[in-house]
Scaffold this motif. Structure first.
Motif, mmCIF file in Angstrom:
data_model
loop_
_atom_site.group_PDB
_atom_site.id
_atom_site.type_symbol
_atom_site.label_atom_id
_atom_site.label_comp_id
_atom_site.label_asym_id
_atom_site.label_seq_id
_atom_site.Cartn_x
_atom_site.Cartn_y
_atom_site.Cartn_z
ATOM 1 N N UNK A 1 58.705 31.185 72.900
ATOM 2 C CA UNK A 1 57.612 30.238 72.705
ATOM 3 C C UNK A 1 56.332 30.790 72.123
ATOM 4 N N UNK A 2 56.357 31.963 71.539
ATOM 5 C CA UNK A 2 55.138 32.498 70.915
ATOM 6 C C UNK A 2 54.729 31.605 69.740
ATOM 7 N N UNK A 3 53.415 31.509 69.516
ATOM 8 C CA UNK A 3 52.908 30.716 68.402
ATOM 9 C C UNK A 3 53.033 31.531 67.117
ATOM 10 N N UNK A 4 53.877 31.059 66.213
ATOM 11 C CA UNK A 4 54.142 31.780 64.968
ATOM 12 C C UNK A 4 52.912 31.878 64.072
ATOM 13 N N UNK A 5 51.972 30.932 64.260
ATOM 14 C CA UNK A 5 50.801 30.905 63.394
ATOM 15 C C UNK A 5 49.724 31.878 63.839
ATOM 16 N N UNK A 6 49.851 32.398 65.055
ATOM 17 C CA UNK A 6 48.834 33.298 65.589
ATOM 18 C C UNK A 6 49.415 34.709 65.657
ATOM 19 N N UNK A 7 49.186 35.474 64.618
ATOM 20 C CA UNK A 7 49.678 36.839 64.565
ATOM 21 C C UNK A 7 50.998 36.999 63.837
ATOM 22 N N UNK A 8 51.634 35.884 63.457
ATOM 23 C CA UNK A 8 52.880 35.968 62.708
ATOM 24 C C UNK A 8 52.638 36.420 61.278
ATOM 25 N N UNK A 9 53.729 36.589 60.530
ATOM 26 C CA UNK A 9 53.602 37.028 59.138
ATOM 27 C C UNK A 9 54.708 36.399 58.305
ATOM 28 N N UNK A 10 54.473 36.352 57.003
ATOM 29 C CA UNK A 10 55.448 35.798 56.070
ATOM 30 C C UNK A 10 56.271 36.936 55.490
ATOM 31 N N UNK A 11 57.593 36.782 55.578
ATOM 32 C CA UNK A 11 58.528 37.757 55.021
ATOM 33 C C UNK A 11 59.460 37.016 54.066
ATOM 34 N N UNK A 12 59.226 37.185 52.772
ATOM 35 C CA UNK A 12 60.030 36.439 51.797
ATOM 36 C C UNK A 12 59.782 34.957 51.928
ATOM 37 N N UNK A 13 60.850 34.208 52.282
ATOM 38 C CA UNK A 13 60.729 32.764 52.495
ATOM 39 C C UNK A 13 60.829 32.435 53.978
ATOM 40 N N UNK A 14 60.509 33.400 54.818
ATOM 41 C CA UNK A 14 60.614 33.240 56.271
ATOM 42 C C UNK A 14 59.273 33.483 56.937
ATOM 43 N N UNK A 15 59.122 32.933 58.147
ATOM 44 C CA UNK A 15 57.982 33.223 58.993
ATOM 45 C C UNK A 15 58.477 34.105 60.132
ATOM 46 N N UNK A 16 57.767 35.192 60.404
ATOM 47 C CA UNK A 16 58.205 36.145 61.424
ATOM 48 C C UNK A 16 57.334 36.032 62.677
ATOM 49 N N UNK A 17 57.985 35.998 63.826
ATOM 50 C CA UNK A 17 57.308 35.878 65.105
ATOM 51 C C UNK A 17 56.542 37.158 65.431
ATOM 52 N N UNK A 18 55.298 37.026 65.961
ATOM 53 C CA UNK A 18 54.514 38.216 66.280
ATOM 54 C C UNK A 18 54.948 38.903 67.582
ATOM 55 N N UNK A 19 55.862 38.274 68.346
ATOM 56 C CA UNK A 19 56.223 38.787 69.663
ATOM 57 C C UNK A 19 57.402 39.766 69.591
#
Length: 458
Positions: free
Chosen positions: A179-197
């Protein structure tokens, strides 16, 4: 000890030059006393003249004059350059404009005073708070390549991100893992969003988890919800439907925007507590145009004629407002000719304003009203004109004028009570017609606002 001559001169000269501009009675009396002191110090007119001449012909004085002239010219050139090249950017002061609160008073802060207004408000029998349709969530320039943003819209927490290909995606904000918020600390990898956790990566196109760095295998069921989106007219749109239905109409592309034929002139932003239906209903409220908006025109009091509002004959989600501004006087001297405007309300959440002026040429404004909360709207207007320095400048002034007109509505929208059975007179028949038109954007599961469960303390 009597004052020195230099001390007296430092006082006399500023007083002398000030006296050339204004001579109040108190100043005359003070000047006479100074003259007596000058005489007692044996300062003659010749001495004063000599000192003034020395100052005027000194290198320091010449440097000051040149510096002041260059600074003034530079300032004017920069202001002129910005006026003709820098897009407009206006953010509304909600407290001041919607509640006439401009600071602390009566022992309360501005925030507390606004809070009093919000708590005292009565909402009435509101329609559903989130209509079905396309909603503008970001301007294209707000989402750079390989960047992401948190977005709250229509009761959903989302993350919008732009893949390295340049395509924009909208997915649920929360990782399916913990349940981590992907928009807070996440990153874009190619065409994917990566979880910051834990680094889980989710594909933007379908929400499927495609990589878990520490796991041997990615479960087939590991995915997050995705949402229909499109990027048109330099805006990113999100599709909302309470029943989960697929989009049944498209955001119309305005010719000249995405291909760069028209030039971008800027944006304005307002946020306020109101119902989403209040803003588009303005188009059908013909009577308020002359009363509320007429006196607010920068050309003086403007009146409108030939005003009509009608649903589109073939596209049921579109309604068309047409009106003509009657001739007016700018500064009481310059005649501003009649102009005809057309505003296409497209779905529940945005409208396209179109005008053609002999002086400006083509002007397009896109007005988006996005429900960021059950009783919270974000109104963003972007503008475009035909290319040219003069068109750019006049277009910016037109966009600022449109914002100023919206300011006139904000105190009404932010404080009104919705009357389902409004007391309408014959001349208000278009309001009733608009309300019937708008019901198509609600469905069985469209959420209602409960003032006992929700708060407007955003």
């Amino acid at each position: 000890m009597p004052p020195s001559k230099s001390t007296l001169l430092s006082v006399i000269l500023p007083v002398f030059f000030a006296g050339m501009i204004a001579r109040p009675p108190a100043f005359d009396e003070y000047a006479l006393r100074l003259a007596d002191r000058v005489q007692s110090a044996n300062i003659t007119a010749e001495v004063v003249s000599e000192k003034v001449e020395q100052v005027v012909h000194s290198s320091g004085f010449r440097f000051f004059c040149v510096y002041a002239a260059v600074a003034m010219v530079t300032f004017l050139v920069v202001k002129l350059y910005k006026a003709f090249t820098e897009p407009l950017a206006i953010y509304c002061n909600e407290s001041k404009i919607a509640y006439f609160v401009d600071g602390p008073s009566d022992g309360k802060t501005a925030q507390e005073r606004v809070g009093d207004f919000k708590r005292a408000r009565r909402f009435g029998q509101l329609p559903p708070v989130y209509p079905n349709g396309w909603m503008s969530i970001l301007r294209s320039d707000e989402l750079k390549k390989a960047a992401h943003k948190f977005v709250h819209v229509a009761g959903k927490n989302l993350v919008a991100f732009r893949g390295e290909s340049g395509k924009a995606y909208i997915v649920d904000a929360y990782c399916a893992h913990l349940g981590a918020n992907l928009a807070v600390g996440g990153s874009v990898q190619g065409e994917c969003i990566e979880c910051p956790f834990h680094g889980w990566q989710y594909r933007g196109s379908d929400g499927k988890c495609v990589k878990i760095g520490y796991a041997e295998k990615v479960p087939e069921f590991a995915k997050i919800p995705t949402y229909h989106s499109c990027e048109v007219n330099q805006r990113i749109y999100f599709w909302h439907h309470a029943e989960g239905k697929e989009p049944d109409w498209e955001v119309p592309a305005i010719e000249g925007i995405d291909d760069g034929t028209l030039q971008y002139i800027g944006f304005t932003v307002c946020e306020l507590d109101s119902h989403n239906e209040d803003t588009p209903e303005n188009g059908a409220d013909v009577a308020h145009l002359d009363y509320l908006h007429g006196p607010r025109s920068f050309t003086g009091h403007v009146s409108f004629s030939d005003v009509s509002w009608e649903p589109h004959p073939t596209e049921k989600h579109v309604a068309v407002l047409r009106m003509t501004s009657n001739p007016s006087k700018l500064l009481g001297i310059i005649t501003v000719p009649r102009e005809t405007f057309q505003i296409d309300q497209v779905g529940p959440c945005f409208a396209h304003f179109n005008a053609n002026s002999p002086l400006l040429g083509k002007l397009v404004l896109i007005i988006a009203v996005t429900p960021v909360g059950p009783m919270r709207q974000r109104i963003v207007t972007t503008g475009f004109t035909q290319k040219g320095l003069l068109s750019f400048y006049i277009g910016k002034r037109a966009l600022a004028e449109q914002y100023y007109q919206i300011e006139g509505d904000l105190p009404v929208w932010a404080n009104k009570k919705y009357l389902r059975n409004a007391m309408l007179v014959k001349e208000d028949h278009l309001i009733a017609k608009h309300r019937r038109f708008f019901t198509q954007f609600y469905s069985e599961n469209s959420p209602k606002y409960d003032p006992y469960k929700e708060s407007t303390e955003w």
